[in-house]
Design a protein around this motif. Structure first.
Motif, short mmCIF file in Angstrom:
data_model
loop_
_atom_site.label_atom_id
_atom_site.label_comp_id
_atom_site.label_asym_id
_atom_site.label_seq_id
_atom_site.Cartn_x
_atom_site.Cartn_y
_atom_site.Cartn_z
N TYR A 188 -10.54 -11.30 14.09
CA TYR A 188 -10.68 -11.65 15.50
C TYR A 188 -9.81 -10.77 16.37
CZ TYR A 188 -13.39 -15.87 14.49
OH TYR A 188 -14.36 -16.75 14.09
N GLU A 189 -8.58 -10.53 15.93
CA GLU A 189 -7.67 -9.69 16.71
C GLU A 189 -8.19 -8.26 16.81
OE1 GLU A 189 -3.95 -10.17 14.74
OE2 GLU A 189 -3.49 -12.09 15.71
N LEU A 190 -8.74 -7.74 15.71
CA LEU A 190 -9.33 -6.40 15.74
C LEU A 190 -10.55 -6.37 16.65
CD1 LEU A 190 -9.11 -5.39 11.95
CD2 LEU A 190 -7.73 -4.51 13.84
N ALA A 191 -11.34 -7.43 16.61
CA ALA A 191 -12.52 -7.50 17.48
C ALA A 191 -12.10 -7.54 18.95
CB ALA A 191 -13.35 -8.74 17.14
N GLN A 192 -11.04 -8.29 19.25
CA GLN A 192 -10.54 -8.35 20.62
C GLN A 192 -10.06 -6.98 21.08
OE1 GLN A 192 -7.56 -11.41 20.66
NE2 GLN A 192 -9.04 -13.06 20.91
N LYS A 193 -9.41 -6.25 20.18
CA LYS A 193 -8.94 -4.91 20.53
C LYS A 193 -10.11 -3.99 20.82
CE LYS A 193 -6.09 -1.08 18.83
NZ LYS A 193 -5.28 -0.56 17.72
N GLN A 194 -11.15 -4.05 19.99
CA GLN A 194 -12.33 -3.22 20.20
C GLN A 194 -13.04 -3.60 21.50
OE1 GLN A 194 -14.47 -3.91 16.55
NE2 GLN A 194 -13.58 -2.12 15.54
N ILE A 195 -13.13 -4.91 21.77
CA ILE A 195 -13.76 -5.37 23.01
C ILE A 195 -12.98 -4.87 24.21
CG2 ILE A 195 -14.25 -7.41 24.41
CD1 ILE A 195 -14.97 -8.86 21.81
N PHE A 196 -11.65 -4.89 24.13
CA PHE A 196 -10.80 -4.42 25.21
C PHE A 196 -11.03 -2.93 25.46
CE2 PHE A 196 -6.73 -2.55 26.61
CZ PHE A 196 -6.55 -3.24 27.80
N GLU A 197 -11.12 -2.15 24.39
CA GLU A 197 -11.36 -0.71 24.54
C GLU A 197 -12.74 -0.45 25.13
OE1 GLU A 197 -10.77 0.69 20.59
OE2 GLU A 197 -8.57 0.68 20.71
N ALA A 227 -12.11 -26.71 16.61
CA ALA A 227 -12.03 -25.89 15.40
C ALA A 227 -10.64 -25.30 15.24
CB ALA A 227 -13.07 -24.77 15.46
N THR A 228 -10.32 -24.91 13.99
CA THR A 228 -9.05 -24.24 13.72
C THR A 228 -9.06 -22.89 14.43
OG1 THR A 228 -8.99 -25.30 11.56
CG2 THR A 228 -7.52 -23.43 11.91
N ASN A 229 -7.91 -22.54 15.04
CA ASN A 229 -7.79 -21.28 15.80
C ASN A 229 -8.86 -21.19 16.88
OD1 ASN A 229 -5.62 -20.18 14.21
ND2 ASN A 229 -7.11 -19.78 12.60
N SER A 230 -9.13 -22.32 17.53
CA SER A 230 -10.20 -22.36 18.54
C SER A 230 -9.90 -21.44 19.72
CB SER A 230 -10.40 -23.79 19.03
OG SER A 230 -9.21 -24.29 19.62
N LEU A 231 -8.63 -21.33 20.11
CA LEU A 231 -8.30 -20.49 21.27
C LEU A 231 -8.65 -19.03 21.01
CD1 LEU A 231 -4.87 -22.01 22.40
CD2 LEU A 231 -7.13 -22.38 23.38
N THR A 232 -8.32 -18.55 19.81
CA THR A 232 -8.64 -17.17 19.45
C THR A 232 -10.15 -16.96 19.41
OG1 THR A 232 -6.61 -16.99 18.16
CG2 THR A 232 -8.33 -15.37 17.72
N LEU A 233 -10.85 -17.91 18.81
CA LEU A 233 -12.30 -17.80 18.68
C LEU A 233 -12.98 -17.82 20.03
CD1 LEU A 233 -14.79 -17.74 16.85
CD2 LEU A 233 -14.68 -20.23 16.72
N ILE A 234 -12.60 -18.75 20.90
CA ILE A 234 -13.22 -18.87 22.23
C ILE A 234 -12.91 -17.65 23.08
CG2 ILE A 234 -13.14 -20.18 24.40
CD1 ILE A 234 -12.75 -22.71 22.71
N LYS A 235 -11.68 -17.17 23.00
CA LYS A 235 -11.30 -15.98 23.78
C LYS A 235 -12.14 -14.78 23.37
CE LYS A 235 -7.33 -13.03 24.84
NZ LYS A 235 -5.88 -12.78 24.57
N LEU A 243 -16.71 -11.19 24.58
CA LEU A 243 -17.95 -10.55 24.11
C LEU A 243 -19.11 -10.86 25.05
CD1 LEU A 243 -19.29 -8.87 21.92
CD2 LEU A 243 -19.69 -10.97 20.64
N ASP A 244 -19.20 -12.10 25.52
CA ASP A 244 -20.27 -12.48 26.46
C ASP A 244 -20.13 -11.71 27.77
OD1 ASP A 244 -21.44 -14.17 24.70
OD2 ASP A 244 -20.57 -16.01 25.50
N GLU A 245 -18.89 -11.59 28.25
CA GLU A 245 -18.66 -10.85 29.50
C GLU A 245 -19.06 -9.39 29.34
OE1 GLU A 245 -14.94 -9.25 32.27
OE2 GLU A 245 -14.64 -10.96 30.92
N LEU A 246 -18.67 -8.80 28.21
CA LEU A 246 -18.99 -7.40 27.96
C LEU A 246 -20.50 -7.20 27.87
CD1 LEU A 246 -17.63 -4.65 27.38
CD2 LEU A 246 -17.80 -5.19 24.95
#
Length: 320
Positions: free
Chosen positions: A70-79, A125-133, A138-141
């Motif tokens: 998830y963290e790697l995906a967030q980094k890629q989405i940010f880029e 869900a577990t780690n829901s904040l990370t998942l929702i973020k 991704l939806d915004e992008l």
């Protein structure tokens, strides 16, 4: 479990055999079982606190792996978001500006994924904040990429029509330079020559002799032709497409009719003094997407000879 016990008798100096009641035997068994169970549970709890079971270790490893993904995906989405922001800025400030198209506001570029909370079922869900973020980013992008794609489609269509657009956009002076006496009023605020009030003058006034030919400044279709009771007198309005219209007011005579197609440099009327006017002149406006703009920005630099040659060229084509 023993059913008998021996107790020393001081009177007889012998050990007496005493039978243990069944309920006491059963109680003793329960006590022992409870003790061992408590020891077992206590040791198990202590072990589970200090050490993870193989299943727990496996689950924790899997969970850590998902969090890392998830963290790697967030980094890629940010880029990707930053790269898309560069395209959006170029689109608004360069590509669309070249064709004088409206820019796309951020309320549209970033406004297509709001509304109902589509992530409500993930909040428990577990780690829901990370998942929702991650999903929200991704939806915004996705929405921004869709808007940008549609914008590029529009720009591509405008590019294909560039030649047609060049002919349609107002680009010449509406009165022959040799017939022009002077320019009496420019675009902007001025004192009204009739009532003296400070008002916005939405065009340019060209002073000339009555009957001087007036020319369309770009290809288009006549959408108004005749007398106006709003002070313009005899006037013509040409719709050039691409968001442009031009107005030619205070004419002595209108030479075109509504629905007629006209070419740049085609004669559409004669200069006059009709309507709200203090002397013979042409009031000329350029209207872009419903709002008057300064016509002086739409006069191509050309010499008097170039202007005369352009008029002769149009006249020969018209006669043919």
């Amino acid at each position: 479990m023993a059913r008998f016990k021996y107790q020393f008798n001081p009177h007889t100096l012998k050990f007496d055999v005493i039978r243990i009641p069944l309920y006491k035997q059963f109680a003793k068994i329960l006590i022992h079982l409870g003790f061992y169970a408590g020891v077992f549970l206590g040791l198990g709890y202590t072990f589970s606190v200090i050490y993870d079971t193989p299943v727990e270790q496996s689950l924790k490893r899997a969970n850590a792996e998902y969090v890392l993904k998830y963290e790697l995906a967030q980094k890629q989405i940010f880029e990707l978001s930053n790269a898309l922001a560069v395209l959006e800025a170029k689109d608004n400030n360069i590509y669309r500006a070249i064709f004088e198209a409206d820019t796309i506001p951020n309320t549209i570029r970033r406004g297509g994924y709001g509304g109902v909370d589509k992530y409500a079922n993930l909040r428990s869900a577990t780690n829901s904040l990370t998942l929702i973020k991650t999903l929200r980013a991704l939806d915004e992008l996705t929405w921004r990429a869709y808007v940008q794609s549609r914008s590029f489609d529009d720009v591509a269509e405008m590019a294909k029509n560039k030649e047609k657009m060049i002919l349609c956009v107002p680009a010449i002076q509406p009165i022959n330079t040799k017939d022009l006496i002077r320019v009496s009023s420019l675009y902007g605020f001025r004192r009204d020559p009739i009532n003296g009030a400070i008002t916005m003058h939405a065009g340019i006034d060209f002073v000339g002799s009555v009957g001087t030919p007036i020319y369309s400044t770009g290809d288009g279709i006549v959408v108004e032709a005749g007398y106006s009771f709003h002070g313009y007198g005899n006037h013509v309005v040409v719709d050039h497409g691409f968001g442009y219209k031009t107005r030619y007011a205070h004419l002595s005579k209108v030479l075109v009719k509504v629905g007629q197609r006209v070419k740049r440099a085609e004669e559409i009327g004669l200069l006059g003094n009709s309507g709200k006017s203090t002397g013979p002149h042409l009031h000329y406006e350029v209207i872009l997407r419903g709002k008057p703009v300064n016509p002086i920005n739409y006069f191509n630099d050309m010499t008097e000879d170039d202007y005369q040659n352009m008029l002769k060229k149009y006249s020969s084509q018209f006669l043919d």
